[in-house]
Design a protein around this motif. Structure first.
Motif: not given
Length: 464
Positions: A415-431
């Motif tokens: 998750v950290h290697k592929h920036d899963g948290l950052g991408k999830t944050k981007e999706l949250a910002v979209k919503y």
């Protein structure tokens, strides 16, 4: 309205918003502010859930006693106040509700008054001795005791009696789901206290959750608005369906005959009762009714669609349907009602995405419940799905629900290697941005709308 940021924008947002829907006399009580209560919400709910058995009363009230965000009723009350800023001539959907929904009970052309039948818009319909199966010495209804200071305050703020009751119902449904979830997940803590199943036991927790849903159903019926009754009741069914989607992921485990990580075979249906899922469900791409070989990208996309729909059912449904119900009770037009619904849906999805991030980043002490709970329960949430998209090998870990030694640690590393948290944050910002757009399209400018916007923005920066 001017808001000042503090060290915790989420806490500040809740406290600021609560002040708009709480009488000043109650705000002076620091105890009520500690738990961010809106106008003694827990006290009012306590009167709604009262039973004739003392132990049932204690477990039914247990989660309401503890500190919690109470975000769902707060949203209903804030939205109700913001909707009251819409001029009455633009709230002409009143033919579908009775005039008891409107402060001062004005008479509208074509509106049939029910006041001759129902003096109290949230009072009982059936005699109490029938409802409770016993004739009490004093004829008091434990389900309809009003808070003395609320009617005048609500009248001045444009919050309707049924909207106040709706807020209480929503929290009852949510709390019932917590009691059930903690049993299902074998949780040991909730809101920095022992969970209901630990403080009491599994049987009592399940029964208390059922009782809360029963009491909520009584209160829902007393709203006497068929559309709102349908919406709120459906949200209860949505919670159960979402939980089943989590228990048995039909994308990752498509064999319908197996449950419990494909270790238990269930009985074949006899055909006497239809068991096919309805069309509003998520399935893998198929050919002639049979699942065929699909690409990694299609598999991940289907898993994301499944995750999003499960999140809607478990988290966003209750929020979105309660927001829609508040708009219906206000008499707002269809476009406003739809935007209120979409606001709740987008905010609910945003809220859960942030929860998924916090599960990876916060400790159990910070969350008030176990950290890394999702991975330990074998759940594939957005961060690991984003990592899986980049590393197909993670599919095996997801398929076996991270059960082997080292799976959880590997998942966290990926998750950290592929920036899963950052991408999830981007999706949250979209919503979040979609939710803000819904608010601005539905509501005129007001302190309440500003508070809703501030609260929406704070969702993505919260730490618990």
């Amino acid at each position: 309205m001017r808001f000042v940021r503090s060290a915790s924008s989420w806490t500040t947002a809740i406290e600021t918003a609560a002040r708009l829907v709480t009488p000043r006399a109650i705000l002076k009580d620091p105890i009520s502010l500690v738990s961010h209560e809106m106008s003694q919400l827990a006290t009012n709910i306590g009167s709604l859930i009262g039973s004739g058995h003392p132990t049932l009363n204690r477990i039914g009230a247990y989660y309401f006693e503890s500190q919690g965000k109470k975000i769902r009723p707060l949203l209903v009350l804030l939205l109700s106040r913001a909707l009251s800023e819409i001029p009455l001539e633009q709230r002409d959907r009143l033919k579908k509700i009775d005039d008891l929904d409107i402060p001062e009970q004005p008479v509208y052309p074509g509106t049939k008054s029910l006041s001759a039948i129902f003096n109290d818009p949230t009072g009982p319909i059936t005699p109490l001795k029938i409802l409770h199966g016993i004739s009490p010495n004093i004829m008091l209804d434990p389900l309809t005791k009003p808070h003395e200071s609320l009617p005048e305050f609500d009248h001045n703020r444009g919050i309707l009696p049924k909207q106040r009751r709706l807020a209480e119902i929503v929290e009852m449904i949510h709390t019932a789901s917590l009691l059930h979830d903690d049993v299902i997940d074998n949780s040991d803590s909730r809101r920095n206290r022992p969970s209901g199943n630990i403080a009491f036991n599994n049987k009592m927790s399940v029964l208390a959750g059922d009782f809360l849903l029963g009491r909520a159903s009584v209160s829902i019926s007393r709203l006497r608005n068929p559309e709102v009754i349908e919406l709120t009741s459906t949200s209860i069914a949505n919670l159960v369906e979402g939980e089943f989607m989590q228990l048995k992921n039909t994308i990752l485990q498509p064999d319908e005959d197996l449950i419990e990580d494909n270790t238990k075979r269930i009985p074949k249906p006899t055909g006497a009762v239809p068991t096919e899922p309805h069309e509003y469900s998520v399935r893998l791409p198929d050919s002639n009714g049979k699942i065929h070989t699909i690409t990694h990208e299609q598999n991940v996309d289907a898993a994301f669609e499944y995750y999003t729909h499960k999140t809607y059912l478990k988290t966003a449904s209750l929020i979105s349907k309660s927001c829609r119900s508040a708009a219906i009770l206000s008499g707002a037009r269809d476009n406003v009602i739809e935007n209120c619904y979409q606001f709740g849906r987008n905010l609910g999805l945003c809220f859960q995405l942030v929860d998924d991030i916090l599960d990876y980043t916060q400790t159990s002490e910070q969350l008030g419940k176990p950290g890394l709970a999702d991975l330990n329960l074998g759940l594939a949430t957005a961060p690991i799905l984003f990592a899986w998209k980049e590393n197909p090998a993670l599919g095996e870990l997801i398929q076996r629900k991270f059960k082997q030694d080292g799976d959880v640690e590997t998942a966290i590393m990926e998750v950290h290697k592929h920036d899963g948290l950052g991408k999830t944050k981007e999706l949250a910002v979209k919503y979040r941005d979609l939710a803000l757009q819904n608010l601005r399209e539905a509501l005129p400018e007001s302190d309440s709308r500003s508070a809703l916007e501030f609260l929406t923005n704070a969702v993505v920066t919260r730490t618990k």
